[in-house]
Design a protein around this motif. Structure first.
Motif, short mmCIF file in Angstrom:
data_model
loop_
_atom_site.label_atom_id
_atom_site.label_comp_id
_atom_site.label_asym_id
_atom_site.label_seq_id
_atom_site.Cartn_x
_atom_site.Cartn_y
_atom_site.Cartn_z
N VAL A 83 -13.97 -7.93 -25.32
CA VAL A 83 -14.12 -6.91 -25.96
C VAL A 83 -12.98 -6.21 -26.56
CG1 VAL A 83 -14.22 -4.25 -25.55
CG2 VAL A 83 -15.46 -5.59 -23.98
N VAL A 84 -14.08 -6.03 -28.39
CA VAL A 84 -12.96 -5.99 -29.68
C VAL A 84 -12.74 -4.82 -29.69
CG1 VAL A 84 -12.58 -6.74 -32.02
CG2 VAL A 84 -13.15 -7.98 -30.48
N MET A 85 -12.15 -3.75 -30.37
CA MET A 85 -12.16 -2.75 -30.66
C MET A 85 -11.24 -3.00 -31.71
SD MET A 85 -10.44 -0.94 -27.60
CE MET A 85 -10.68 -2.03 -26.22
N THR A 86 -11.70 -1.44 -32.48
CA THR A 86 -11.24 -0.97 -34.03
C THR A 86 -10.33 -0.32 -34.48
OG1 THR A 86 -12.99 -0.26 -35.21
CG2 THR A 86 -12.63 -2.85 -34.99
N VAL A 107 -9.27 -6.63 -26.90
CA VAL A 107 -8.70 -7.40 -28.91
C VAL A 107 -8.46 -5.52 -29.00
CG1 VAL A 107 -8.68 -8.55 -29.96
CG2 VAL A 107 -9.46 -9.17 -28.39
N ILE A 108 -7.81 -5.29 -29.30
CA ILE A 108 -7.90 -4.11 -30.50
C ILE A 108 -6.67 -5.05 -31.44
CG2 ILE A 108 -5.03 -3.54 -29.33
CD1 ILE A 108 -5.84 -0.28 -30.13
N ILE A 109 -7.57 -3.89 -32.53
CA ILE A 109 -6.86 -3.73 -34.23
C ILE A 109 -6.29 -2.88 -34.46
CG2 ILE A 109 -7.27 -5.10 -36.36
CD1 ILE A 109 -9.90 -6.55 -35.55
N ASP A 110 -5.03 -3.52 -35.17
CA ASP A 110 -3.95 -2.18 -36.07
C ASP A 110 -3.10 -1.29 -34.85
OD1 ASP A 110 -4.98 -2.74 -38.40
OD2 ASP A 110 -5.85 -1.00 -38.82
N SER A 111 -2.98 -1.61 -33.63
CA SER A 111 -2.39 -1.47 -33.14
C SER A 111 -1.80 -1.90 -31.79
CB SER A 111 -2.70 -0.42 -31.87
OG SER A 111 -1.81 0.94 -31.53
N VAL A 112 -0.29 -2.03 -31.42
CA VAL A 112 -0.09 -2.88 -29.94
C VAL A 112 -0.40 -1.85 -28.92
CG1 VAL A 112 1.95 -4.36 -28.86
CG2 VAL A 112 1.58 -3.84 -31.24
N VAL A 113 -1.03 -3.16 -27.52
CA VAL A 113 -0.70 -2.35 -27.03
C VAL A 113 -0.45 -3.48 -25.45
CG1 VAL A 113 -3.29 -1.89 -24.64
CG2 VAL A 113 -2.94 -0.88 -26.85
N ASP A 114 0.52 -3.15 -24.72
CA ASP A 114 1.94 -3.49 -23.92
C ASP A 114 0.80 -4.20 -22.58
OD1 ASP A 114 2.92 -5.58 -23.28
OD2 ASP A 114 5.21 -4.70 -22.42
N GLN A 115 -0.94 -4.38 -22.44
CA GLN A 115 -1.42 -5.37 -20.99
C GLN A 115 -1.62 -6.86 -20.63
OE1 GLN A 115 -1.60 -3.13 -18.41
NE2 GLN A 115 -0.91 -0.99 -19.63
N PRO A 116 -0.76 -7.52 -19.97
CA PRO A 116 -1.26 -9.04 -20.03
C PRO A 116 -2.72 -8.83 -19.97
CG PRO A 116 -1.52 -8.05 -17.60
CD PRO A 116 -0.87 -6.93 -18.59
N ASN A 117 -3.90 -8.44 -20.34
CA ASN A 117 -5.14 -9.04 -20.79
C ASN A 117 -5.92 -8.20 -22.26
OD1 ASN A 117 -5.83 -6.56 -19.69
ND2 ASN A 117 -7.51 -6.74 -18.77
N VAL A 118 -4.31 -7.74 -22.49
CA VAL A 118 -4.97 -7.18 -23.99
C VAL A 118 -4.36 -8.12 -25.24
CG1 VAL A 118 -4.49 -5.69 -25.84
CG2 VAL A 118 -5.18 -4.95 -23.12
#
Length: 330
Positions: A83-86, A107-118
């Motif tokens: 699941v990708v988000m912009t 998948v997040i574009i333009d930010s950092v999310v510290d989770q093992p499945n991201v």
């Protein structure tokens, strides 16, 4: 490392491992899918994947910011993977939701999310902005150029500061004007306001204006064309929007970030991935719509700047790491 090759390499590894592929999903940030900029770049990446593989994907366009969590959960609940988000605005929501779906890769574009499945995909926008700044610094006749950002946040200031550095690298006495559009999500979709701010900068003698404000930037480019000055596009190649008036566009390969994730499927590698000039993740655009505006001298200068960034002779300031820009903006 070539950005495109790295994407294909990741997909090849996934295929070799016999990975199963669920239908991926894509969530656009507020505004519209066809914004000519950030969201549309993501759409183009998804469409390129679909055309190449014959696969299908789910997509959600948000009507308002409050729908972000609902959209993430809807795609995850339906088994879409990845699941990708912009957009950076998804970060807090994703950080809360991702642990509830350990078998889904986000998948997040333009930010950092510290989770093992991201998988967090970020770009070194300051490097690409430096390149278009070089062109702006050489193109200006008044010695004043402008920058219009969507919101006063580190990500956007990274664009502006890199741009200003590029301008003064070739035009030491140049002035760089800076304005932000707003303080909420409407800042990215206010075409009228973009035009108003552009007119204000033009009244202060700006004759080249770089906009990093999503759909709002179209108002900047239109106003620049109407006033016979240059605009600079962002994220996607926007040279065609006002042919002969858009000096260039700062390219940010959001399309490849989406394409990569879709192609790798369930094997999408998680963690933080940063892409800049070295990975062909950012750059500048030259095509039939602006080739008459870019002299051989300008092209040589911007290519020299690119090489300087690659070999380390030019270190572009990263505003996110240090919020003191070495170039004063007005």
């Amino acid at each position: 490392m070539n950005f495109t090759k790295s994407l294909l390499g990741a997909a090849a590894l996934a295929l070799a491992a016999g990975t199963s592929f669920a239908e991926p999903g894509l969530i656009y940030d507020t505004g519209t899918k066809f914004d000519g900029s950030f969201n549309e770049a993501a759409y183009n990446g998804a469409e390129a994947w679909a055309a190449e593989t014959g696969g299908s994907y789910a997509e959600i366009e948000l009507a308002e910011a409050a729908q972000r969590e609902q959209a993430i959960r809807r795609l995850a609940d339906r088994g879409h993977n990845p699941v990708v988000m912009t957009g950076f605005s998804f970060a807090d929501t994703l950080n809360s939701v991702a642990p509830e779906y350990p078998d889904t890769t986000f998948v997040i574009i333009d930010s950092v999310v510290d989770q093992p499945n991201v998988r967090s995909v970020v770009f070194r926008e300051h490097e690409g902005s430096y390149l278009v700044g070089v062109l702006a610094g050489m193109a200006t006749e008044t010695g004043t150029v402008g920058f219009i950002g969507g919101m006063d946040i580190g990500l956007i200031s990274r664009f502006g500061c890199g741009y200003a550095q590029g301008v003064v690298s070739v035009n030491e006495g140049a002035s760089v004007l800076e304005n932000m559009v707003g303080v909420d999500d409407s800042a990215w979709v206010d075409v009228v306001r973009g035009g108003e701010i552009a007119r204000t900068q033009i009244s202060r003698n700006a004759d080249v204006i770089f906009a990093a404000a999503g759909l709002t930037g179209e108002g900047v480019l239109q106003t620049a064309a109407e006033n016979e000055i240059f605009g600079i596009g962002v994220d996607s190649n926007q040279n065609h929007l006002q042919p002969g008036s858009v000096l260039t566009s700062m390219i940010k390969r959001v399309d490849l970030a989406v394409y990569d994730a879709f192609l790798a499927g369930d094997a999408t590698e998680t963690g933080v991935f940063s892409f800049g000039v070295a990975e062909d993740g950012v750059g500048w655009s030259l095509d039939e719509h602006n080739e008459a505006l870019i002299s051989e001298e300008m092209q040589a200068a911007v290519e020299a700047a690119r090489e300087g960034i690659l070999n380390g002779d030019i270190v572009v300031h990263n505003y996110t790491d240090d919020d003191t820009c070495p170039v004063e903006m007005q």
